[in-house]
Design a protein around this motif. Structure first.
Motif, PDB file in Angstrom:
ATOM      1  N   THR A  25      38.784  30.745  43.638  1.00 32.86           N
ATOM      2  CA  THR A  25      39.227  31.953  44.319  1.00 32.86           C
ATOM      3  C   THR A  25      38.226  33.091  44.129  1.00 32.86           C
ATOM      4  OG1 THR A  25      40.591  32.544  42.412  1.00 32.86           O
ATOM      5  CG2 THR A  25      41.696  31.455  44.239  1.00 32.86           C
ATOM      6  N   ALA A  26      38.193  33.960  45.131  1.00 30.98           N
ATOM      7  CA  ALA A  26      37.397  35.189  45.074  1.00 30.98           C
ATOM      8  C   ALA A  26      38.376  36.335  44.850  1.00 30.98           C
ATOM      9  CB  ALA A  26      36.636  35.379  46.372  1.00 30.98           C
ATOM     10  N   SER A  27      38.225  37.023  43.742  1.00 33.54           N
ATOM     11  CA  SER A  27      39.220  38.022  43.345  1.00 33.54           C
ATOM     12  C   SER A  27      39.093  39.321  44.125  1.00 33.54           C
ATOM     13  CB  SER A  27      39.079  38.341  41.853  1.00 33.54           C
ATOM     14  OG  SER A  27      39.357  37.198  41.075  1.00 33.54           O
ATOM     15  N   LEU A  28      40.224  39.794  44.653  1.00 37.62           N
ATOM     16  CA  LEU A  28      40.311  41.164  45.107  1.00 37.62           C
ATOM     17  C   LEU A  28      40.561  42.036  43.879  1.00 37.62           C
ATOM     18  CD1 LEU A  28      41.471  39.410  47.712  1.00 37.62           C
ATOM     19  CD2 LEU A  28      41.996  41.705  48.546  1.00 37.62           C
ATOM     20  N   THR A  29      40.353  43.331  44.004  1.00 36.14           N
ATOM     21  CA  THR A  29      40.705  44.242  42.917  1.00 36.14           C
ATOM     22  C   THR A  29      41.815  45.168  43.393  1.00 36.14           C
ATOM     23  OG1 THR A  29      38.910  45.723  43.588  1.00 36.14           O
ATOM     24  CG2 THR A  29      38.468  44.218  41.763  1.00 36.14           C
ATOM     25  N   LEU A  30      42.675  45.536  42.466  1.00 35.66           N
ATOM     26  CA  LEU A  30      43.817  46.403  42.748  1.00 35.66           C
ATOM     27  C   LEU A  30      43.640  47.699  41.976  1.00 35.66           C
ATOM     28  CD1 LEU A  30      46.537  43.670  42.118  1.00 35.66           C
ATOM     29  CD2 LEU A  30      45.362  44.149  44.260  1.00 35.66           C
ATOM     30  N   GLU A  31      44.017  48.796  42.589  1.00 33.64           N
ATOM     31  CA  GLU A  31      43.925  50.081  41.902  1.00 33.64           C
ATOM     32  C   GLU A  31      45.292  50.749  41.864  1.00 33.64           C
ATOM     33  OE1 GLU A  31      41.651  54.237  42.561  1.00 33.64           O
ATOM     34  OE2 GLU A  31      40.377  52.457  42.590  1.00 33.64           O
ATOM     35  N   PRO A  56      53.180  57.617  41.209  1.00 33.27           N
ATOM     36  CA  PRO A  56      53.590  58.240  42.468  1.00 33.27           C
ATOM     37  C   PRO A  56      52.662  57.895  43.635  1.00 33.27           C
ATOM     38  CG  PRO A  56      52.566  59.874  41.036  1.00 33.27           C
ATOM     39  CD  PRO A  56      52.672  58.614  40.232  1.00 33.27           C
ATOM     40  N   GLU A  57      51.431  57.496  43.319  1.00 34.04           N
ATOM     41  CA  GLU A  57      50.473  57.158  44.373  1.00 34.04           C
ATOM     42  C   GLU A  57      50.595  55.681  44.756  1.00 34.04           C
ATOM     43  OE1 GLU A  57      46.859  58.107  42.454  1.00 34.04           O
ATOM     44  OE2 GLU A  57      47.373  60.223  42.245  1.00 34.04           O
ATOM     45  N   CYS A  58      50.237  55.404  45.980  1.00 34.98           N
ATOM     46  CA  CYS A  58      50.323  54.032  46.474  1.00 34.98           C
ATOM     47  C   CYS A  58      49.197  53.176  45.912  1.00 34.98           C
ATOM     48  CB  CYS A  58      50.226  54.058  47.997  1.00 34.98           C
ATOM     49  SG  CYS A  58      50.477  52.447  48.750  1.00 34.98           S
ATOM     50  N   PRO A  59      49.501  51.967  45.439  1.00 37.61           N
ATOM     51  CA  PRO A  59      48.423  51.083  44.977  1.00 37.61           C
ATOM     52  C   PRO A  59      47.536  50.658  46.147  1.00 37.61           C
ATOM     53  CG  PRO A  59      50.499  49.885  45.060  1.00 37.61           C
ATOM     54  CD  PRO A  59      50.819  51.326  45.329  1.00 37.61           C
ATOM     55  N   LYS A  60      46.282  50.408  45.850  1.00 37.65           N
ATOM     56  CA  LYS A  60      45.334  50.000  46.891  1.00 37.65           C
ATOM     57  C   LYS A  60      44.602  48.735  46.447  1.00 37.65           C
ATOM     58  CE  LYS A  60      44.385  54.588  48.854  1.00 37.65           C
ATOM     59  NZ  LYS A  60      45.472  55.312  48.194  1.00 37.65           N
ATOM     60  N   SER A  61      44.030  48.041  47.415  1.00 38.92           N
ATOM     61  CA  SER A  61      43.265  46.839  47.084  1.00 38.92           C
ATOM     62  C   SER A  61      41.884  46.923  47.709  1.00 38.92           C
ATOM     63  CB  SER A  61      43.984  45.585  47.581  1.00 38.92           C
ATOM     64  OG  SER A  61      44.072  45.587  48.988  1.00 38.92           O
ATOM     65  N   ALA A  62      40.936  46.222  47.122  1.00 35.98           N
ATOM     66  CA  ALA A  62      39.572  46.120  47.666  1.00 35.98           C
ATOM     67  C   ALA A  62      39.188  44.646  47.727  1.00 35.98           C
ATOM     68  CB  ALA A  62      38.586  46.884  46.787  1.00 35.98           C
ATOM     69  N   CYS A  63      38.585  44.248  48.843  1.00 34.64           N
ATOM     70  CA  CYS A  63      38.278  42.825  49.046  1.00 34.64           C
ATOM     71  C   CYS A  63      37.009  42.420  48.293  1.00 34.64           C
ATOM     72  CB  CYS A  63      38.143  42.527  50.532  1.00 34.64           C
ATOM     73  SG  CYS A  63      36.752  43.323  51.323  1.00 34.64           S
ATOM     74  N   PRO A  64      36.809  41.117  48.105  1.00 32.15           N
ATOM     75  CA  PRO A  64      35.581  40.636  47.453  1.00 32.15           C
ATOM     76  C   PRO A  64      34.349  41.033  48.272  1.00 32.15           C
ATOM     77  CG  PRO A  64      37.210  38.874  47.654  1.00 32.15           C
ATOM     78  CD  PRO A  64      37.704  40.007  48.478  1.00 32.15           C
ATOM     79  N   SER A  65      33.234  41.226  47.595  1.00 28.46           N
ATOM     80  CA  SER A  65      31.998  41.619  48.282  1.00 28.46           C
ATOM     81  C   SER A  65      31.394  40.416  49.017  1.00 28.46           C
ATOM     82  CB  SER A  65      30.988  42.146  47.269  1.00 28.46           C
ATOM     83  OG  SER A  65      30.518  41.076  46.459  1.00 28.46           O
ATOM     84  N   PRO A  66      30.557  40.666  50.019  1.00 32.56           N
ATOM     85  CA  PRO A  66      29.862  39.563  50.700  1.00 32.56           C
ATOM     86  C   PRO A  66      29.045  38.713  49.726  1.00 32.56           C
ATOM     87  CG  PRO A  66      29.612  41.589  51.960  1.00 32.56           C
ATOM     88  CD  PRO A  66      30.267  41.969  50.663  1.00 32.56           C
ATOM     89  N   GLU A  67      28.514  39.351  48.671  1.00 33.47           N
ATOM     90  CA  GLU A  67      27.693  38.616  47.698  1.00 33.47           C
ATOM     91  C   GLU A  67      28.515  37.583  46.935  1.00 33.47           C
ATOM     92  OE1 GLU A  67      25.675  42.001  49.111  1.00 33.47           O
ATOM     93  OE2 GLU A  67      27.617  41.981  48.076  1.00 33.47           O
ATOM     94  N   VAL A  68      29.785  37.872  46.704  1.00 34.67           N
ATOM     95  CA  VAL A  68      30.666  36.896  46.025  1.00 34.67           C
ATOM     96  C   VAL A  68      30.774  35.632  46.872  1.00 34.67           C
ATOM     97  CG1 VAL A  68      33.059  36.432  45.344  1.00 34.67           C
ATOM     98  CG2 VAL A  68      31.985  38.602  44.710  1.00 34.67           C
TER      99      VAL A  68
END
Length: 279
Positions: A25-31, A56-68
């Motif tokens: 798997t290629a990991s996304l990151t969550l904030e 109070p803020e909405c969590p966000k995600s970021a996708c894996p980079s093209p390099e991954v």
């Protein structure tokens, strides 16, 4: 022939997939509240849900980079595949396509295909499983790609969520709909379009009625269920997932079925109590 499948971490892995050296798997990151959480084997769902509830803020995600993806595609295997979240919901597909381009620049003879799941969660799981099955049957690369793309076109995704906040805050639902639903305890029955966007199919007052309405849609929509695999994922509600599975299997006969707990990205969107069904 050897194969390698990389799926982004919205894909829930079965135990069999975890043991398969050809699947990673290629990991996304969550904030959440300024903290970055990697969606890998260290993901702690209970801790994550508590952080989301407290923030109070909405969590966000970021996708894996093209390099991954590029690095994954540079392996020695004959056939390389990626399976990603719907391109309508995440940048993961575009990232994987760029990673493929970069890998092909290095070696133009490589056989690499990126599958847009047009789904999420166990929708991706079923696609990974289908690729592995076709590879183990010795299917040629081109035929496998066509077969799996056709399989994706025949998939249907459904879900009912206890909590709509993350979808609302990330712009997936209008503010008005979410407010009315919360105020009246109305739970929408959601699904995916053929393009991989989210649509509302129906609604019901209370989670249990909504789940049974979802079951009605699943039973009505499915074609040749005896050839299909029923996949269910849940966010911290195994009993609810089992009730849904049993209600479906009382009405249709399927080839196989399984239930998995959501990983990080799916937990972020499904939120505590959500159930996702793909068949």
């Amino acid at each position: 022939m050897s194969y390698h499948i990389i799926a982004d971490s919205c894909c829930e892995l079965t135990e069999e997939m975890r043991r398969d050296p050809g699947i990673e798997t290629a990991s996304l990151t969550l904030e959440v509240g300024g903290e970055t959480i990697v969606d890998d084997e260290t993901f702690d769902q209970k801790s994550f849900l508590a952080k989301v509830a407290a923030c109070p803020e909405c969590p966000k995600s970021a996708c894996p980079s093209p390099e991954v993806y590029q690095k994954a595609f540079e392996g020695e295997e004959d056939h390389q595949y990626a399976v990603t979240l719907s391109s309508e919901l995440s940048g993961s597909y575009n990232s994987a396509m760029l990673g493929r381009s970069l890998a092909m620049e290095q070696d133009g003879t490589k056989k690499i295909h990126v599958f847009n799941s047009r789904s999420a969660s166990v929708g991706e799981t079923l696609i990974v499983r289908k690729i592995a099955e076709c590879e183990k049957e010795g299917m040629p690369f081109g035929q496998l790609v066509d077969t799996v793309e056709q399989y994706i076109s025949g998939q249907n995704t459904y879900f009912v969520l206890e909590n709509l906040e993350t979808l609302r805050k990330n712009g997936r639902l209008s503010n008005l709909k979410a407010f009315v639903a919360t105020a009246l305890k109305i739970k929408p029955v959601m699904g995916s379009t053929p393009e991989g966007t989210i649509c509302q199919l129906d609604q019901a007052r209370g989670i249990n009625k909504a789940l049974m309405k979802m079951v009605d849609y699943i039973v009505k929509d499915v074609r040749e269920p005896e050839k299909k695999v029923l996949a269910i994922s849940h966010c911290n509600c195994p009993e609810r997932a089992e009730i849904v599975r049993d209600a479906i299997l009382e009405r249709i006969h399927v080839k196989d079925s399984f239930i998995l707990d959501t990983r990080g990205v799916s937990s972020m969107y499904a939120n505590d109590g959500g159930v996702i069904v793909v068949i």
